[in-house]
Enzyme design. Structure first.
Site, mmCIF file in Angstrom:
data_model
loop_
_atom_site.group_PDB
_atom_site.id
_atom_site.type_symbol
_atom_site.label_atom_id
_atom_site.label_comp_id
_atom_site.label_asym_id
_atom_site.label_seq_id
_atom_site.Cartn_x
_atom_site.Cartn_y
_atom_site.Cartn_z
ATOM 1 N N ALA A 256 0.836 -1.267 0.122
ATOM 2 C CA ALA A 256 0.103 -0.060 0.144
ATOM 3 C C ALA A 256 0.909 0.906 -0.061
ATOM 4 O O ALA A 256 2.050 1.226 0.745
ATOM 5 C CB ALA A 256 -0.504 0.374 1.223
ATOM 6 N N THR B 142 -0.242 8.013 4.232
ATOM 7 C CA THR B 142 -0.603 6.515 4.325
ATOM 8 C C THR B 142 1.136 5.917 3.955
ATOM 9 O O THR B 142 0.952 4.844 4.485
ATOM 10 C CB THR B 142 -1.035 6.909 2.245
ATOM 11 O OG1 THR B 142 -2.709 7.444 2.933
ATOM 12 C CG2 THR B 142 -0.717 5.252 1.860
ATOM 13 N N THR C 10 10.760 1.495 -3.369
ATOM 14 C CA THR C 10 11.079 1.758 -4.199
ATOM 15 C C THR C 10 13.132 2.333 -4.068
ATOM 16 O O THR C 10 13.203 3.109 -3.257
ATOM 17 C CB THR C 10 9.784 3.525 -4.591
ATOM 18 O OG1 THR C 10 10.604 4.090 -6.275
ATOM 19 C CG2 THR C 10 10.417 3.879 -3.727
ATOM 20 N N GLU D 141 13.800 5.479 -5.264
ATOM 21 C CA GLU D 141 13.546 5.960 -5.741
ATOM 22 C C GLU D 141 13.968 6.395 -4.201
ATOM 23 O O GLU D 141 14.537 8.064 -4.238
ATOM 24 C CB GLU D 141 12.091 6.274 -5.818
ATOM 25 C CG GLU D 141 11.534 6.660 -7.491
ATOM 26 C CD GLU D 141 10.270 7.682 -7.978
ATOM 27 O OE1 GLU D 141 10.184 9.083 -7.635
ATOM 28 O OE2 GLU D 141 9.139 7.244 -8.232
ATOM 29 N N LYS E 217 8.586 7.694 1.501
ATOM 30 C CA LYS E 217 8.550 5.979 1.286
ATOM 31 C C LYS E 217 10.598 5.232 2.232
ATOM 32 O O LYS E 217 10.188 4.582 2.490
ATOM 33 C CB LYS E 217 9.357 5.764 -0.355
ATOM 34 C CG LYS E 217 7.550 5.519 -0.844
ATOM 35 C CD LYS E 217 7.153 4.432 -0.143
ATOM 36 C CE LYS E 217 7.419 2.749 -0.629
ATOM 37 N NZ LYS E 217 6.062 2.393 -0.349
ATOM 38 N N ASN F 90 10.478 1.365 -12.005
ATOM 39 C CA ASN F 90 9.299 1.356 -12.260
ATOM 40 C C ASN F 90 8.427 0.585 -12.738
ATOM 41 O O ASN F 90 9.010 -0.415 -13.900
ATOM 42 C CB ASN F 90 9.176 2.716 -13.484
ATOM 43 C CG ASN F 90 9.355 3.439 -13.190
ATOM 44 O OD1 ASN F 90 10.299 3.755 -12.216
ATOM 45 N ND2 ASN F 90 8.828 4.333 -13.796
ATOM 46 N N ASN F 91 7.858 -0.075 -12.287
ATOM 47 C CA ASN F 91 6.429 -1.427 -13.017
ATOM 48 C C ASN F 91 5.836 -0.702 -13.759
ATOM 49 O O ASN F 91 5.510 -0.086 -13.813
ATOM 50 C CB ASN F 91 5.729 -1.576 -11.147
ATOM 51 C CG ASN F 91 6.202 -2.437 -10.483
ATOM 52 O OD1 ASN F 91 5.852 -3.447 -10.097
ATOM 53 N ND2 ASN F 91 7.777 -2.352 -9.965
ATOM 54 N N TYR G 43 6.607 14.666 -20.397
ATOM 55 C CA TYR G 43 8.108 16.132 -19.545
ATOM 56 C C TYR G 43 9.487 17.026 -19.811
ATOM 57 O O TYR G 43 10.108 15.781 -20.338
ATOM 58 C CB TYR G 43 8.045 15.137 -17.744
ATOM 59 C CG TYR G 43 6.780 15.798 -17.057
ATOM 60 C CD1 TYR G 43 6.457 16.818 -16.748
ATOM 61 C CD2 TYR G 43 6.642 14.179 -16.338
ATOM 62 C CE1 TYR G 43 4.754 16.799 -16.034
ATOM 63 C CE2 TYR G 43 5.901 14.798 -15.750
ATOM 64 C CZ TYR G 43 4.472 15.918 -15.198
ATOM 65 O OH TYR G 43 3.699 16.006 -14.803
#
Length: 286
Positions: free
Chosen positions: A22, A40, A65, A67, A97, A122-123, A150
């Site tokens: 989640a 979250t 992630t 990131e 995260k 990236n999924n 972008y």
């Protein structure tokens, strides 16, 4: 993040393994509403950890992630993220995260909670919400809508087919060492503009529609703090658990486009109502 609900759920269900997929996960929305990501991704994670500690579990796994590592320079293709790369976040999303990861590892050290963490690239694949690049572009191309890209579109991501990711999570939950972090990526690095042009070409050929062309591409103002490149070194999970990505991008993108073409009703339902308002807010004035 609803502590009463979570505690009641753990009391009733007697979980033995908890996998936290989640998350608020879209960087654009984290820039406009950081607090939702703290609620979250950080508080939701600590709520789950407290429930796991209270009721006892065999394994808590945190899906994170790449990131959290920040980004890599485009002119250094030899550099990759490893599990020991320092955390260096760029956005409210990645910061939330990274914070969650640190709480997970702290609960292991402080309370002895049996945890593992995986950090994926990236999924893409079936059922992905169309705020993400690939389903967004598939949907827009089909409807001859502009394709917002972008900046120069040369941001590079390491693309991971969702089934490969889930296999990795399963392996970590069943065989990963407690307290360890595993990077999950597949050397499927592609620039964003390449992804967009691939989708255009695939749908043009598949639908035999001359209205589908690269003329649909519209370069828009770049995302604030936009990371340039992600690249994961998956050596640890390959050596320790035998995982490797089975789906090359060229195969995975075809499987993904096929799925969205076969599930048009799902996409129409998902992109109705509030999605239109969100889309206008994200892209209209860029």
């Amino acid at each position: 993040a609803d502590e009463a609900f979570i505690m009641d759920l753990f009391e009733k269900e007697k979980f033995d393994v908890v996998v936290n997929f989640a998350a608020e996960s879209h960087v654009d929305r984290s820039i406009t509403d950081p607090e939702a990501f703290v609620r979250t991704n950080v508080m939701g994670t600590t709520t789950l950890l407290d429930a796991c500690r209270t009721y006892g579990i065999k394994r808590y796994h945190q899906v994170s992630t790449d990131e959290v590592y920040g980004d890599l320079p485009l002119d250094r293709p030899d550099l990759f993220f490893t599990e020991t790369t320092p955390l260096h976040t760029s956005s409210p999303y990645s910061s939330s995260k990274a914070s969650a990861d640190l709480f997970v590892l702290a609960y292991h050290r402080t309370y002895g909670l049996p945890v593992t963490v995986s950090r994926c690239s990236n999924n893409y694949g079936p059922y992905q919400f169309p705020e993400k690049l690939i389903p967004l572009m598939i949907n827009n191309v089909k409807h001859h809508k502009q394709l917002p890209v972008y900046g120069d579109g040369m941001q590079i991501r390491d693309w991971l087919y969702v089934e490969d990711h889930c296999k990795a999570i399963d392996m970590v939950c069943n065989g990963g060492k407690i307290g360890e972090v595993y990077n999950v990526g597949g050397h499927n690095e592609r620039p964003n503009i390449f992804i967009v042009k691939t989708i255009i070409a695939q749908l043009h050929d598949r639908l035999k529609d001359d209205g589908i062309s690269e003329d649909l591409i519209k370069h828009v103002a770049d995302r604030l703090g936009h990371d340039r490149r992600y690249g994961i070194d998956p050596t640890k999970i390959k050596n320790d658990l035998g995982w490797y990505p089975e789906t090359p991008f060229e195969k995975g993108i075809v499987l993904t486009i096929d799925w969205y073409l076969d599930h048009e009703e799902w996409m129409e339902h998902i992109t109705s109502g509030n999605y239109q308002k969100y889309y206008e807010e994200m892209y209209k004035n860029k």
